[in-house]
Design a protein around this motif. Structure first.
Motif, PDB file in Angstrom:
ATOM      1  N   LEU A  94      -6.209  -5.355   7.544  1.00  0.00           N
ATOM      2  CA  LEU A  94      -4.969  -5.151   6.802  1.00  0.00           C
ATOM      3  C   LEU A  94      -4.931  -3.701   6.346  1.00  0.00           C
ATOM      4  O   LEU A  94      -5.775  -3.274   5.552  1.00  0.00           O
ATOM      5  N   ASN A  95      -3.974  -2.922   6.857  1.00  0.00           N
ATOM      6  CA  ASN A  95      -3.931  -1.497   6.531  1.00  0.00           C
ATOM      7  C   ASN A  95      -3.363  -1.273   5.123  1.00  0.00           C
ATOM      8  O   ASN A  95      -2.964  -2.220   4.433  1.00  0.00           O
ATOM      9  N   LYS A  96      -3.284  -0.008   4.710  1.00  0.00           N
ATOM     10  CA  LYS A  96      -2.872   0.309   3.340  1.00  0.00           C
ATOM     11  C   LYS A  96      -1.469  -0.196   3.042  1.00  0.00           C
ATOM     12  O   LYS A  96      -1.224  -0.771   1.966  1.00  0.00           O
ATOM     13  N   ASP A  97      -0.530   0.027   3.961  1.00  0.00           N
ATOM     14  CA  ASP A  97       0.832  -0.432   3.731  1.00  0.00           C
ATOM     15  C   ASP A  97       0.882  -1.950   3.577  1.00  0.00           C
ATOM     16  O   ASP A  97       1.601  -2.474   2.715  1.00  0.00           O
ATOM     17  N   GLU A  98       0.124  -2.670   4.399  1.00  0.00           N
ATOM     18  CA  GLU A  98       0.101  -4.128   4.318  1.00  0.00           C
ATOM     19  C   GLU A  98      -0.582  -4.594   3.038  1.00  0.00           C
ATOM     20  O   GLU A  98      -0.146  -5.556   2.401  1.00  0.00           O
ATOM     21  N   ALA A  99      -1.664  -3.931   2.660  1.00  0.00           N
ATOM     22  CA  ALA A  99      -2.392  -4.306   1.443  1.00  0.00           C
ATOM     23  C   ALA A  99      -1.539  -4.127   0.198  1.00  0.00           C
ATOM     24  O   ALA A  99      -1.674  -4.873  -0.781  1.00  0.00           O
ATOM     25  N   ASP A 100      -0.636  -3.157   0.220  1.00  0.00           N
ATOM     26  CA  ASP A 100       0.211  -2.876  -0.947  1.00  0.00           C
ATOM     27  C   ASP A 100       1.566  -3.573  -0.880  1.00  0.00           C
ATOM     28  O   ASP A 100       2.452  -3.324  -1.706  1.00  0.00           O
TER      29      ASP A 100
END
Length: 310
Positions: A117-123
């Motif tokens: 899960l990349n940064k955009d997905e994590a946030d």
């Protein structure tokens, strides 16, 4: 280790789980297979203390789940991927989990990276996650405390083929390091590729359990699909041994186990291009053992067409 002994759960006159017993060993993935409504989720809910048994006992490492201090550090659980606050981000959900277990914040980033899960997905807010993303976050949460036992209910739901392969590798690696995995699913073919032991359940009762080889060895009827460079020569060799042979598409169907067909071909130096069981393998065994609880039947014409095209 997971140990289930004489477990029963009744709801009035309905018995959801009916006197089942099994053991899941460390270093193995145990597949818990059955049709929808067979009792898989109820059993897992009892294991993690969400549902009380009517009788029997289910323990993890010799203890009831409720007796385990800081259970997330010992048992990773994924029963419902969507059971999170929709307004929180994926990172916030994992951070709260880490705080409740007394883990460093760095563990959150490790898990996000592990499940891709990349940064955009994590946030992103959880309500805006796809089902596949929810499953990945659920697996990350289950692994957050570096537990020795994983209990996962239908974790492949919503994952694309690449995601299913990723999950398969992740769980196999976890078991290879000594972890205990109980994995429920109705997707037989996927679990068959990873599970060391299989438990088949139907209408709340265990109908079969063991490894794939031992389960298949108990089937009475054996038949084979085979194709040779010279089918006529193979037919002659097989009939000489007294085997029943019929045509099936571009090949043959033989009413004997594949090893006997292969032996006959080798003795006569016949080159084979295809050799496989015609009994449907584990899937056919599963369907036959749980046929009284299946919602759907395969039309006879469709089954015949499938066999002829195999």
């Amino acid at each position: 280790m997971i140990k289930v002994e004489g477990l029963t759960r009744k709801y009035g006159t309905f018995t959801a789980v009916d006197d089942i017993s099994f053991v899941c060993q460390p270093g193995q993935v145990t597949g818990f297979l059955g049709p929808n409504g067979a009792g898989k989720t109820t059993t897992m809910r009892i294991l993690v203390g969400l549902t009380a048994p009517s009788s029997g006992r289910a323990t993890i490492g010799g203890h009831l789940y409720s007796e385990i201090p800081n259970p997330g550090r010992h048992v990773g659980v994924l029963l419902e991927a969507g059971a999170q606050h929709g307004g929180r981000t994926g990172r916030e959900i994992l951070t709260l989990g880490a705080m409740s277990m007394g883990l460093p914040r760095s563990r959150v980033d490790e898990m996000l990276e592990l499940v891709s899960l990349n940064k955009d997905e994590a946030d992103r807010r959880f309500r805006n996650y796809s089902l596949g993303m929810k499953q990945r976050l659920g697996i990350a949460h289950a692994l957050l405390g570096d537990p020795s036992v994983l209990i996962l209910d239908e974790p492949a739901n919503g994952l694309d083929p690449a995601g299913i392969r990723w999950m398969r590798g992740l769980l196999k690696s976890y078991a290879d390091r000594g972890g205990t995995v109980l994995l429920s699913s109705h997707l037989l073919n996927e679990v068959e590729l990873i599970a060391d032991e299989l438990i088949l359940i139907g209408r709340g009762r265990i109908v079969a359990q063991g490894d794939k080889a031992s389960l298949l060895s108990n089937t009475e009827h054996k038949s084979t699909f085979v194709t040779a460079e010279d089918n006529d020569q193979l037919i002659h060799a097989l009939k000489a041994k007294g085997y029943d042979v019929s045509t099936a598409g571009t090949g043959l169907r033989v009413e004997v186990a594949p090893i006997e067909v292969g032996r006959a071909a080798a003795e006569n130096r016949i080159v084979l291009s295809d050799l496989r069981s015609a009994d449907g393998g584990l899937e056919e065994l599963f369907l036959s053992l749980t046929e009284d609880v299946q919602r759907d039947e395969v039309p006879a014409q469709a089954a015949t067409t499938e066999g002829a095209s195999a």
